[in-house]
Every structure is written in C-alpha cells, then in structure tokens.
Scaffold this motif. Sequence first.
Motif, PDB file in Angstrom:
ATOM      1  N   ALA A 157      52.228  42.446  66.144  1.00  0.00           N
ATOM      2  CA  ALA A 157      51.491  41.936  65.497  1.00  0.00           C
ATOM      3  C   ALA A 157      53.017  41.424  64.473  1.00  0.00           C
ATOM      4  CB  ALA A 157      50.275  42.403  64.237  1.00  0.00           C
ATOM      5  N   VAL A 158      53.071  40.470  63.672  1.00  0.00           N
ATOM      6  CA  VAL A 158      53.838  40.289  63.339  1.00  0.00           C
ATOM      7  C   VAL A 158      53.531  40.057  61.435  1.00  0.00           C
ATOM      8  CG1 VAL A 158      55.713  38.754  62.187  1.00  0.00           C
ATOM      9  CG2 VAL A 158      55.257  39.453  64.560  1.00  0.00           C
ATOM     10  N   ILE A 159      54.091  40.803  61.449  1.00  0.00           N
ATOM     11  CA  ILE A 159      53.567  41.164  59.212  1.00  0.00           C
ATOM     12  C   ILE A 159      54.736  40.299  58.886  1.00  0.00           C
ATOM     13  CG2 ILE A 159      52.417  42.491  56.933  1.00  0.00           C
ATOM     14  CD1 ILE A 159      51.515  44.730  59.470  1.00  0.00           C
ATOM     15  N   ARG A 160      53.153  39.058  58.030  1.00  0.00           N
ATOM     16  CA  ARG A 160      54.716  38.393  57.108  1.00  0.00           C
ATOM     17  C   ARG A 160      54.469  39.016  55.175  1.00  0.00           C
ATOM     18  NH1 ARG A 160      51.880  32.916  57.335  1.00  0.00           N
ATOM     19  NH2 ARG A 160      50.871  33.228  58.973  1.00  0.00           N
ATOM     20  N   THR A 161      55.568  39.785  55.351  1.00  0.00           N
ATOM     21  CA  THR A 161      55.771  39.628  53.646  1.00  0.00           C
ATOM     22  C   THR A 161      55.159  38.711  52.392  1.00  0.00           C
ATOM     23  OG1 THR A 161      57.716  39.212  52.849  1.00  0.00           O
ATOM     24  CG2 THR A 161      57.501  41.866  54.042  1.00  0.00           C
ATOM     25  N   SER A 162      54.070  38.635  51.419  1.00  0.00           N
ATOM     26  CA  SER A 162      53.917  38.001  50.494  1.00  0.00           C
ATOM     27  C   SER A 162      53.365  38.571  49.150  1.00  0.00           C
ATOM     28  CB  SER A 162      52.243  37.852  50.966  1.00  0.00           C
ATOM     29  OG  SER A 162      51.250  39.348  50.339  1.00  0.00           O
ATOM     30  N   SER A 163      54.069  38.183  48.183  1.00  0.00           N
ATOM     31  CA  SER A 163      53.808  38.633  47.287  1.00  0.00           C
ATOM     32  C   SER A 163      52.956  38.914  45.817  1.00  0.00           C
ATOM     33  CB  SER A 163      54.421  37.099  46.516  1.00  0.00           C
ATOM     34  OG  SER A 163      53.116  36.097  46.282  1.00  0.00           O
ATOM     35  N   PHE A 164      51.929  38.516  46.667  1.00  0.00           N
ATOM     36  CA  PHE A 164      50.766  39.688  46.156  1.00  0.00           C
ATOM     37  C   PHE A 164      50.870  40.888  46.065  1.00  0.00           C
ATOM     38  CE2 PHE A 164      46.557  42.224  47.241  1.00  0.00           C
ATOM     39  CZ  PHE A 164      46.089  41.397  46.031  1.00  0.00           C
ATOM     40  N   SER A 165      51.117  41.751  47.214  1.00  0.00           N
ATOM     41  CA  SER A 165      51.371  43.015  47.173  1.00  0.00           C
ATOM     42  C   SER A 165      52.380  43.431  45.833  1.00  0.00           C
ATOM     43  CB  SER A 165      51.956  43.698  47.957  1.00  0.00           C
ATOM     44  OG  SER A 165      53.357  43.192  48.303  1.00  0.00           O
ATOM     45  N   VAL A 166      53.016  42.563  45.550  1.00  0.00           N
ATOM     46  CA  VAL A 166      54.252  42.379  44.016  1.00  0.00           C
ATOM     47  C   VAL A 166      53.972  42.028  43.299  1.00  0.00           C
ATOM     48  CG1 VAL A 166      56.465  42.504  43.093  1.00  0.00           C
ATOM     49  CG2 VAL A 166      56.347  42.689  45.693  1.00  0.00           C
ATOM     50  N   TRP A 167      53.029  40.728  42.942  1.00  0.00           N
ATOM     51  CA  TRP A 167      52.469  40.699  41.632  1.00  0.00           C
ATOM     52  C   TRP A 167      51.148  41.664  41.662  1.00  0.00           C
ATOM     53  CZ3 TRP A 167      46.944  40.041  41.261  1.00  0.00           C
ATOM     54  CH2 TRP A 167      46.980  39.216  40.467  1.00  0.00           C
ATOM     55  N   ALA A 168      50.390  42.328  42.640  1.00  0.00           N
ATOM     56  CA  ALA A 168      49.101  42.844  42.436  1.00  0.00           C
ATOM     57  C   ALA A 168      50.183  44.266  41.106  1.00  0.00           C
ATOM     58  CB  ALA A 168      48.344  43.437  43.248  1.00  0.00           C
ATOM     59  N   LEU A 169      51.059  45.119  42.521  1.00  0.00           N
ATOM     60  CA  LEU A 169      51.429  46.510  41.889  1.00  0.00           C
ATOM     61  C   LEU A 169      51.738  46.082  40.159  1.00  0.00           C
ATOM     62  CD1 LEU A 169      53.820  47.584  44.974  1.00  0.00           C
ATOM     63  CD2 LEU A 169      51.965  48.900  43.176  1.00  0.00           C
ATOM     64  N   ARG A 170      52.869  44.530  39.895  1.00  0.00           N
ATOM     65  CA  ARG A 170      53.266  44.939  39.182  1.00  0.00           C
ATOM     66  C   ARG A 170      52.152  44.862  37.443  1.00  0.00           C
ATOM     67  NH1 ARG A 170      58.507  41.008  39.932  1.00  0.00           N
ATOM     68  NH2 ARG A 170      60.152  42.509  40.647  1.00  0.00           N
ATOM     69  N   THR A 171      51.483  43.947  38.108  1.00  0.00           N
ATOM     70  CA  THR A 171      49.847  43.506  37.410  1.00  0.00           C
ATOM     71  C   THR A 171      49.184  44.886  36.374  1.00  0.00           C
ATOM     72  OG1 THR A 171      50.355  40.931  38.042  1.00  0.00           O
ATOM     73  CG2 THR A 171      48.110  42.034  36.338  1.00  0.00           C
ATOM     74  N   GLY A 172      48.877  45.383  37.604  1.00  0.00           N
ATOM     75  CA  GLY A 172      48.346  46.926  37.557  1.00  0.00           C
ATOM     76  C   GLY A 172      49.238  47.763  37.178  1.00  0.00           C
ATOM     77  N   LEU A 173      50.265  48.080  36.803  1.00  0.00           N
ATOM     78  CA  LEU A 173      50.431  48.633  36.222  1.00  0.00           C
ATOM     79  C   LEU A 173      51.010  48.831  34.779  1.00  0.00           C
ATOM     80  CD1 LEU A 173      53.185  51.318  35.954  1.00  0.00           C
ATOM     81  CD2 LEU A 173      54.771  49.531  36.401  1.00  0.00           C
ATOM     82  N   PHE A 174      51.349  47.095  34.569  1.00  0.00           N
ATOM     83  CA  PHE A 174      51.072  47.065  33.296  1.00  0.00           C
ATOM     84  C   PHE A 174      50.272  46.902  32.518  1.00  0.00           C
ATOM     85  CE2 PHE A 174      50.913  43.130  30.307  1.00  0.00           C
ATOM     86  CZ  PHE A 174      51.630  42.651  29.202  1.00  0.00           C
ATOM     87  N   VAL A 175      48.770  46.193  32.915  1.00  0.00           N
ATOM     88  CA  VAL A 175      47.659  46.560  32.318  1.00  0.00           C
ATOM     89  C   VAL A 175      47.235  48.174  32.158  1.00  0.00           C
ATOM     90  CG1 VAL A 175      44.668  46.810  33.155  1.00  0.00           C
ATOM     91  CG2 VAL A 175      46.500  44.112  33.455  1.00  0.00           C
ATOM     92  N   MET A 176      47.839  49.012  32.629  1.00  0.00           N
ATOM     93  CA  MET A 176      47.833  50.243  32.715  1.00  0.00           C
ATOM     94  C   MET A 176      47.962  50.980  31.546  1.00  0.00           C
ATOM     95  SD  MET A 176      46.528  52.202  37.005  1.00  0.00           S
ATOM     96  CE  MET A 176      48.299  52.193  36.931  1.00  0.00           C
ATOM     97  N   LEU A 177      49.636  50.580  31.700  1.00  0.00           N
ATOM     98  CA  LEU A 177      50.476  51.229  30.512  1.00  0.00           C
ATOM     99  C   LEU A 177      49.615  50.322  29.149  1.00  0.00           C
ATOM    100  CD1 LEU A 177      53.460  50.659  32.299  1.00  0.00           C
ATOM    101  CD2 LEU A 177      52.595  53.133  32.089  1.00  0.00           C
ATOM    102  N   MET A 178      49.259  49.572  29.052  1.00  0.00           N
ATOM    103  CA  MET A 178      48.859  48.257  28.186  1.00  0.00           C
ATOM    104  C   MET A 178      47.367  49.664  27.434  1.00  0.00           C
ATOM    105  SD  MET A 178      50.876  46.111  26.694  1.00  0.00           S
ATOM    106  CE  MET A 178      49.573  45.253  25.394  1.00  0.00           C
TER     107      MET A 178
END
Length: 113
Positions: free
Chosen positions: A83-104
């Motif tokens: 299987a070929v797994i495409r890299t998506s921007s969801f993972s990076v967006w979810a990591l950044r947004t989740g970290l931002f919300v937790m820190l705030m």
Amino acid sequence: MKTSWLRILTGLIVAASLFGWAHVVYLDALFLGGLILFMAGGFVFMLEKRVFDRFFQSFKKFLRSTSKLEEYVSETEGSRQPAVIRTSSFSVWALRTGLFVMLMTTVIGFYYF
C-alpha cells in the motif's frame, strides 16, 4: 483558513476565561479536545512515516511459521501489492492545533485560576 480557526479558538478561550470559575469546565473540555486532536494527529503522522511496518512484517513472519495459517498468508501476500500511503496535511495540522489548544488552556488556567 487555518489561521482564522486559530484566531477564533483563541478568542473563545480568552472570552471564556474572563468569566471566572464558572467556565473551568469549559477550559477542561477544550484541553481534553486539544489532547485528543494532538493524539490523533500523532498517530496519523506515525502511520504516514511507516513506523509500524517492522511490526507488521514480524507478525507476517510469525504467521508463516504456524502450520495452519501458512497457506492462507502465502495466498494473500502473493496477490496483494504494498500500500502506498500519501502524506496529508491533516496530521501536521492536528498536531499543531492540538498542541496550541493544550498550551493556551494551560496558560490561561494557570494565569486566571
């Protein structure tokens, strides 16, 4: 578009923190939501980087060594392509947004409460 969501979320967190102790539950829910988003993004990121491939290969090797499942595994492995797994921007967006919300929410919780 992502920046506007962060601004709206920051505004909601600051507005909720100005009301006092009544909104501690709201901040807790925001923190837990950010934590879930951070964990989901991290899991998807690890899948995209193929961290678990060695584990799956070891498990296939173990199944081949058993006598009853050997035929089934060899049949399915011969017909399947990797299987070929495409890299998506969801993972990076979810990591950044989740970290931002937790820190705030953590900073606002320490500052106001």
